[in-house]
Design a protein around this motif. Structure first.
Motif, PDB file in Angstrom:
ATOM      1  N   LEU A 163      28.960 -21.736-129.732  1.00 28.21           N
ATOM      2  CA  LEU A 163      29.773 -20.535-129.554  1.00 28.21           C
ATOM      3  C   LEU A 163      29.351 -19.768-128.302  1.00 28.21           C
ATOM      4  O   LEU A 163      30.194 -19.231-127.577  1.00 28.21           O
ATOM      5  CB  LEU A 163      29.665 -19.637-130.789  1.00 28.21           C
ATOM      6  CG  LEU A 163      30.338 -20.169-132.062  1.00 28.21           C
ATOM      7  CD1 LEU A 163      30.060 -19.244-133.235  1.00 28.21           C
ATOM      8  CD2 LEU A 163      31.844 -20.327-131.853  1.00 28.21           C
ATOM      9  N   ARG A 164      28.047 -19.721-128.047  1.00 36.27           N
ATOM     10  CA  ARG A 164      27.585 -19.028-126.839  1.00 36.27           C
ATOM     11  C   ARG A 164      28.079 -19.743-125.583  1.00 36.27           C
ATOM     12  O   ARG A 164      28.509 -19.105-124.619  1.00 36.27           O
ATOM     13  CB  ARG A 164      26.052 -18.934-126.844  1.00 36.27           C
ATOM     14  CG  ARG A 164      25.494 -17.941-127.859  1.00 36.27           C
ATOM     15  CD  ARG A 164      24.048 -17.596-127.538  1.00 36.27           C
ATOM     16  NE  ARG A 164      23.180 -18.770-127.625  1.00 36.27           N
ATOM     17  CZ  ARG A 164      22.509 -19.121-128.715  1.00 36.27           C
ATOM     18  NH1 ARG A 164      22.610 -18.380-129.814  1.00 36.27           N
ATOM     19  NH2 ARG A 164      21.732 -20.186-128.718  1.00 36.27           N
ATOM     20  N   TYR A 166      30.714 -21.649-125.363  1.00 34.21           N
ATOM     21  CA  TYR A 166      32.166 -21.463-125.272  1.00 34.21           C
ATOM     22  C   TYR A 166      32.495 -20.057-124.772  1.00 34.21           C
ATOM     23  O   TYR A 166      33.426 -19.867-123.981  1.00 34.21           O
ATOM     24  CB  TYR A 166      32.806 -21.707-126.635  1.00 34.21           C
ATOM     25  CG  TYR A 166      34.311 -21.645-126.613  1.00 34.21           C
ATOM     26  CD1 TYR A 166      35.059 -22.704-126.104  1.00 34.21           C
ATOM     27  CD2 TYR A 166      34.992 -20.528-127.094  1.00 34.21           C
ATOM     28  CE1 TYR A 166      36.441 -22.655-126.073  1.00 34.21           C
ATOM     29  CE2 TYR A 166      36.372 -20.466-127.061  1.00 34.21           C
ATOM     30  CZ  TYR A 166      37.093 -21.534-126.554  1.00 34.21           C
ATOM     31  OH  TYR A 166      38.469 -21.472-126.519  1.00 34.21           O
ATOM     32  N   GLN A 167      31.719 -19.074-125.227  1.00 34.86           N
ATOM     33  CA  GLN A 167      31.918 -17.699-124.770  1.00 34.86           C
ATOM     34  C   GLN A 167      31.737 -17.594-123.258  1.00 34.86           C
ATOM     35  O   GLN A 167      32.547 -16.968-122.557  1.00 34.86           O
ATOM     36  CB  GLN A 167      30.918 -16.776-125.486  1.00 34.86           C
ATOM     37  CG  GLN A 167      30.874 -15.347-124.982  1.00 34.86           C
ATOM     38  CD  GLN A 167      32.027 -14.522-125.500  1.00 34.86           C
ATOM     39  OE1 GLN A 167      33.180 -14.921-125.383  1.00 34.86           O
ATOM     40  NE2 GLN A 167      31.722 -13.378-126.070  1.00 34.86           N
ATOM     41  N   CYS A 170      34.692 -19.168-121.457  1.00 30.52           N
ATOM     42  CA  CYS A 170      35.863 -18.278-121.480  1.00 30.52           C
ATOM     43  C   CYS A 170      35.754 -17.219-120.394  1.00 30.52           C
ATOM     44  O   CYS A 170      36.722 -16.924-119.683  1.00 30.52           O
ATOM     45  CB  CYS A 170      35.998 -17.614-122.851  1.00 30.52           C
ATOM     46  SG  CYS A 170      36.582 -18.714-124.162  1.00 30.52           S
ATOM     47  N   PRO A 177      37.521 -13.233-124.201  1.00 33.78           N
ATOM     48  CA  PRO A 177      36.237 -13.663-124.768  1.00 33.78           C
ATOM     49  C   PRO A 177      36.236 -13.599-126.287  1.00 33.78           C
ATOM     50  O   PRO A 177      37.072 -12.942-126.907  1.00 33.78           O
ATOM     51  CB  PRO A 177      35.243 -12.658-124.172  1.00 33.78           C
ATOM     52  CG  PRO A 177      36.059 -11.426-123.936  1.00 33.78           C
ATOM     53  CD  PRO A 177      37.430 -11.906-123.558  1.00 33.78           C
ATOM     54  N   LEU A 178      35.277 -14.295-126.876  1.00 36.38           N
ATOM     55  CA  LEU A 178      35.089 -14.237-128.318  1.00 36.38           C
ATOM     56  C   LEU A 178      34.431 -12.906-128.693  1.00 36.38           C
ATOM     57  O   LEU A 178      33.749 -12.288-127.874  1.00 36.38           O
ATOM     58  CB  LEU A 178      34.197 -15.396-128.777  1.00 36.38           C
ATOM     59  CG  LEU A 178      34.708 -16.814-128.502  1.00 36.38           C
ATOM     60  CD1 LEU A 178      33.659 -17.832-128.935  1.00 36.38           C
ATOM     61  CD2 LEU A 178      36.015 -17.065-129.219  1.00 36.38           C
ATOM     62  N   LEU A 182      27.052 -10.762-125.535  1.00 35.96           N
ATOM     63  CA  LEU A 182      26.276 -11.582-124.609  1.00 35.96           C
ATOM     64  C   LEU A 182      24.793 -11.274-124.778  1.00 35.96           C
ATOM     65  O   LEU A 182      24.396 -10.117-124.877  1.00 35.96           O
ATOM     66  CB  LEU A 182      26.687 -11.296-123.165  1.00 35.96           C
ATOM     67  CG  LEU A 182      28.059 -11.784-122.694  1.00 35.96           C
ATOM     68  CD1 LEU A 182      28.308 -11.319-121.269  1.00 35.96           C
ATOM     69  CD2 LEU A 182      28.154 -13.292-122.779  1.00 35.96           C
TER      70      LEU A 182
END
Length: 203
Positions: A163-164, A166-167, A170, A177-178, A182
């Motif tokens: 997920l990080r 992918y964030q 993005c 962003p998700l 951050l």
């Protein structure tokens, strides 16, 4: 009846027919095939397949994101939005077949791959879609429900790391962003890449 003799001043081509039938100049070339469309030229080049959802009756709804504008929208099979039609979709193949004008393209869910279809592939896809009756869709839905749910691809720390990543991707591409914060390490990496401006020191 005998064929009338050619009048004076005209030439009969009967004497040359046997020569022409032998094709002394060879067979005419086949019609030139249209140049295949590359993914960079496809109407779907700025689209991302974000979701595959089952709807009542056994159909499928897909979620699409326009990476250029950030706009997202949903399509059910046979529906058209802004000139883009969802021809078909598949849970098993994790893909959607879209059409705009005379062009069709396949978009993959996981990889994001975009593959324009040739005219012959388009014809085969349309035939396959038309043959799939309501009964067939219902049978496939029942089969999916009877199968055990697939194991998640990522779990625990691996899921968080995915997920990080992918964030950050993005943010690099300017996509929405998700809803996850951050970390200082992620922020520092994006600043080093020139994606984000450095934080100003507190006064």
């Amino acid at each position: 009846l005998a064929a009338p003799a050619p009048s004076e001043g005209t030439v009969s081509f009967d004497r040359y027919r046997i020569i022409l039938e032998r094709k002394p100049f060879g067979a005419p070339p086949p019609p030139e095939s249209p140049r295949p469309i590359s993914p960079a030229e496809s109407f779907a080049r700025n689209l991302r397949l974000s979701a595959l959802l089952e709807v009542e009756g056994g159909g499928i709804k897909v979620g699409l994101v326009d990476k250029k504008t950030g706009k997202s929208f949903f399509l059910t099979e046979g529906e058209t939005v802004e000139g883009i039609e969802l021809v078909s979709a598949s849970f098993d193949d994790e893909e959607a077949v879209l059409r705009k004008g005379n062009e069709m393209a396949v978009i993959k869910l996981e990889s994001g791959e975009i593959r324009p279809l040739s005219p012959e592939e388009q014809r085969q896809r349309l035939i396959r879609t038309r043959r799939m009756s309501y009964r067939e869709r219902r049978r496939q839905r029942e089969e999916r429900r009877s199968k055990p749910p697939p194991r998640p691809k990522y779990t625990g720390e691996e899921l968080e790391r995915h997920l990080r990543e992918y964030q950050m991707e993005c943010i690099r591409q300017g996509l929405p962003p998700l809803p996850i914060p951050l970390t200082p390490e992620m922020d520092a990496q994006l600043v080093a890449e020139g994606v984000l401006p450095p934080l100003e020191p507190e006064q």
